[in-house]
Design a protein around this motif. Sequence first.
Motif, PDB file in Angstrom:
ATOM      1  N   THR A 218      21.579  12.750  27.069  1.00 50.59           N
ATOM      2  CA  THR A 218      21.812  12.510  28.438  1.00 50.59           C
ATOM      3  C   THR A 218      21.369  11.288  28.801  1.00 50.59           C
ATOM      4  N   PHE A 219      20.140  10.741  28.486  1.00 50.01           N
ATOM      5  CA  PHE A 219      19.720   9.612  28.960  1.00 50.01           C
ATOM      6  C   PHE A 219      20.412   8.436  28.445  1.00 50.01           C
ATOM      7  N   ALA A 220      20.859   8.636  26.890  1.00 53.00           N
ATOM      8  CA  ALA A 220      21.568   7.462  26.262  1.00 53.00           C
ATOM      9  C   ALA A 220      22.953   7.370  26.851  1.00 53.00           C
ATOM     10  N   SER A 221      23.613   8.436  27.514  1.00 54.68           N
ATOM     11  CA  SER A 221      24.912   8.126  28.127  1.00 54.68           C
ATOM     12  C   SER A 221      24.871   7.408  29.281  1.00 54.68           C
ATOM     13  N   ILE A 222      23.822   7.177  29.960  1.00 58.00           N
ATOM     14  CA  ILE A 222      23.650   6.499  31.351  1.00 58.00           C
ATOM     15  C   ILE A 222      23.926   4.995  31.525  1.00 58.00           C
ATOM     16  N   PRO A 223      23.554   4.254  30.477  1.00 54.81           N
ATOM     17  CA  PRO A 223      23.794   2.733  30.280  1.00 54.81           C
ATOM     18  C   PRO A 223      25.359   2.724  30.359  1.00 54.81           C
ATOM     19  N   TRP A 224      26.117   3.278  29.498  1.00 52.71           N
ATOM     20  CA  TRP A 224      27.694   3.505  29.423  1.00 52.71           C
ATOM     21  C   TRP A 224      28.314   3.890  30.848  1.00 52.71           C
ATOM     22  N   ILE A 225      27.916   4.822  31.564  1.00 54.60           N
ATOM     23  CA  ILE A 225      28.218   5.143  32.585  1.00 54.60           C
ATOM     24  C   ILE A 225      27.925   4.304  33.864  1.00 54.60           C
ATOM     25  N   VAL A 226      26.850   3.325  33.613  1.00 55.25           N
ATOM     26  CA  VAL A 226      26.896   2.662  34.758  1.00 55.25           C
ATOM     27  C   VAL A 226      27.759   1.129  34.377  1.00 55.25           C
ATOM     28  N   ASN A 227      27.758   0.862  33.189  1.00 48.38           N
ATOM     29  CA  ASN A 227      28.630  -0.370  32.673  1.00 48.38           C
ATOM     30  C   ASN A 227      29.937  -0.272  33.057  1.00 48.38           C
ATOM     31  N   LEU A 228      30.293   0.981  32.605  1.00 50.13           N
ATOM     32  CA  LEU A 228      32.189   1.011  32.849  1.00 50.13           C
ATOM     33  C   LEU A 228      32.356   2.135  33.900  1.00 50.13           C
ATOM     34  N   GLY A 229      31.568   2.707  34.401  1.00 48.39           N
ATOM     35  CA  GLY A 229      31.994   3.700  35.554  1.00 48.39           C
ATOM     36  C   GLY A 229      32.027   5.142  35.218  1.00 48.39           C
ATOM     37  N   GLY A 230      31.881   5.973  36.079  1.00 44.72           N
ATOM     38  CA  GLY A 230      31.967   7.378  35.983  1.00 44.72           C
ATOM     39  C   GLY A 230      33.250   7.674  35.401  1.00 44.72           C
ATOM     40  N   ASP A 231      34.391   7.089  36.076  1.00 43.08           N
ATOM     41  CA  ASP A 231      35.666   7.651  35.924  1.00 43.08           C
ATOM     42  C   ASP A 231      36.230   7.515  34.341  1.00 43.08           C
ATOM     43  N   ALA A 232      35.634   6.426  33.637  1.00 38.17           N
ATOM     44  CA  ALA A 232      36.024   5.864  32.371  1.00 38.17           C
ATOM     45  C   ALA A 232      35.170   7.150  31.527  1.00 38.17           C
ATOM     46  N   PHE A 233      34.223   7.169  31.770  1.00 34.37           N
ATOM     47  CA  PHE A 233      33.412   8.303  30.902  1.00 34.37           C
ATOM     48  C   PHE A 233      34.120   9.598  30.972  1.00 34.37           C
TER      49      PHE A 233
END
Lengths: 442, 157
Positions: A218-233
């Motif tokens: 869960t934590f490892a997914s956070i940087p991706w979400i912040v970088n590319l946005g919640g929608d992209a995730f």
Amino acid sequence: MTILGAIQPMLTSGLDGDNAWRLEHYLKRGGYSALKKVLAEKISPDEIIGEVKKSGLRGRGGAGFPTGLKWSFMPRDYQGNKYVVCNSDEGEPGTFKDRDILRYNPHSVIEGMAIAGYAMGASCGYNYIHGEIWEIYKRFEEALDEARSAGLLGANILGSGFDFDLFAHHGYGAYICGEETALLESIEGKKGQPRYKPPFPANFGLYGKPTTINNTETFASIPWIVNLGGDAFLNAGKPNNGGTKIFSISGHVNKPGNYEIPLGTPFSTLLEMAGGMRGGRRLKACIPGGSSSPVVPGDVMMQCTMDYDSIAKAGSMLGSGAVIIIDETVCMVKALERLSYFYYEESCGQCTPCREGTSWLYKIVHRIENGNGREDDLELLESITGNIMGRTICALGDAAALPVQSFVKHFRDEFIYHIEQKKCLVPVDIQRAGSGFFSALS
Amino acid sequence: MLTTESLQRIDREIEKYPADQKQSAVMAALAIAQEERGWLSNETIEFVANYLGMAPIAAYEVASFYSMYDLNPVGKYKLTVCTNLPCMLSGGVDAAEYLKAKLGIGFNETTVDGKFTLKEGECMGACGDAPVMLVSNRRMCSCMGPEQIDRLLAELE
Ligand SMILES: Cc1cc2nc3c(=O)[nH]c(=O)nc-3n(C[C@H](O)[C@H](O)[C@H](O)COP(=O)(O)O)c2cc1C
Ligand code: SF4
Ligand code: FES
């Protein structure tokens, strides 16, 4: 880690070479850009939590609780310490993804936790790593040192005024410490016995302070979400099932291992990625979400996609994403006997229905397996599971009962054969061949 | 009771926690003590408890709750084999049987020369690498077929 994702995998991208875990390598592949962005642009905590909500990220530890929602439960105006805690206890049989995240990508967890600390106003965190992976615990400590020396952890991170420090705590052999309140007790230096809830950790957590616990992935997914946005995730997965997820595949496949795929990928594709069935044998059953999730017959499983909703529809749970593949060489009574032994061993003993019930479940399945089963044993099993479920402090009780119920439901004929004929429906030499251990001898 | 080096390691663990929460270091401290002494006697546990300013019974509760602490002497090497279902499907139980036959001991027993103790373990979070075993809590060995087991036993002097 084997990566064959249909899209660019998020958690496992760029992980080649022995030094991929090092800070230098992580920075080269864009690491810590999310934390830097948050701090430089002074993105508000609300905005971060909003993005995480939008991403549809659901907890990867087993329960699948929406992460953004969980973060929003942390009290805002609390004066005093708050904590974020990472659950790397990973003891659910079948699960081995967090180990590989920590082994190959520890900084993604550190970065995710730092962002979580910022979003929830916590200045301290702990990562609880189970004791069996000592080398990886050591590596994580080294990664923490790297981050601290680079000013990415500690006081006044990158001159932003934000303080966050993070430490590793190791377990020492107790599955129950994966339960989040048992884990907190364990960090406090006590026996790992779950607490009554409420109060929930967001109000009364580590040392009685507001605390949020999330799984490693869960934590490892956070940087991706912040970088590319919640929608992209979200779009990388499917509605209500955002993102990619790492599945740990064990058992009767040619290439057991971790595979990162978008949620919603067909099970058959995942099975193919794992090299297909060992020896070309038939898929008899699959436990799709770790040992605590109900077993699913092979033909039903072949129709599923790998996401929370599809697996729930098949009568099971996506859980931690641990896919245990069982072929036709397996006696399902024996398989259940081993699982029941596990829950009996690991019950912390606080609640009578769990402490006594797990012992009875094991004893009964054991006697059926050993040719001493009685005519009414299956009814007895059902009644005991019914008396455990919903009557315990934590979910281990249910976790012990669900496999029993599902094994008996789907493979009832094998249990009855055992009770009546006093032996396995699957011939012993076929069972012996299944593991492949002794074929290496000849 | 413990060497300066062990005490320094314990001190580093204590630093991870708030000043009034020294007890949080008890798991690490007991692990360090066990690494040095081989197993945890009541005296060792009491020493650790006193060092951390906690009641000996509270430290003993911790030592007896978590399965990787040894409250009785073990051989020079403790081999813990995972036999849980995912490993069992790929030879975990067979590997344990193979070891029992080779060493001539059962689970929770020690060879007469005091070299090996055999333990049955639960899932170690490495099921894709089955059969999996731990050497003395610290070193994980993966994909342990008969040949790999033979090699490991020969290597452990
Ligand atoms: C018996 C039991 C064992 C658990 N083991 C783990 C575990 O090993 N790792 C984990 O992340 N969550 C585990 N959980 C779930 C945690 O209690 C908690 O829900 C989770 O860590 C929250 O993180 P998430 O929302 O990111 O998934 C376990 C729960 C129970 C009841
Ligand atoms: S359900 Fe079982 S493991 Fe959970 S608190 Fe009760 S006795 Fe302990
Ligand atoms: S079942 Fe053996 S390591 Fe998981």
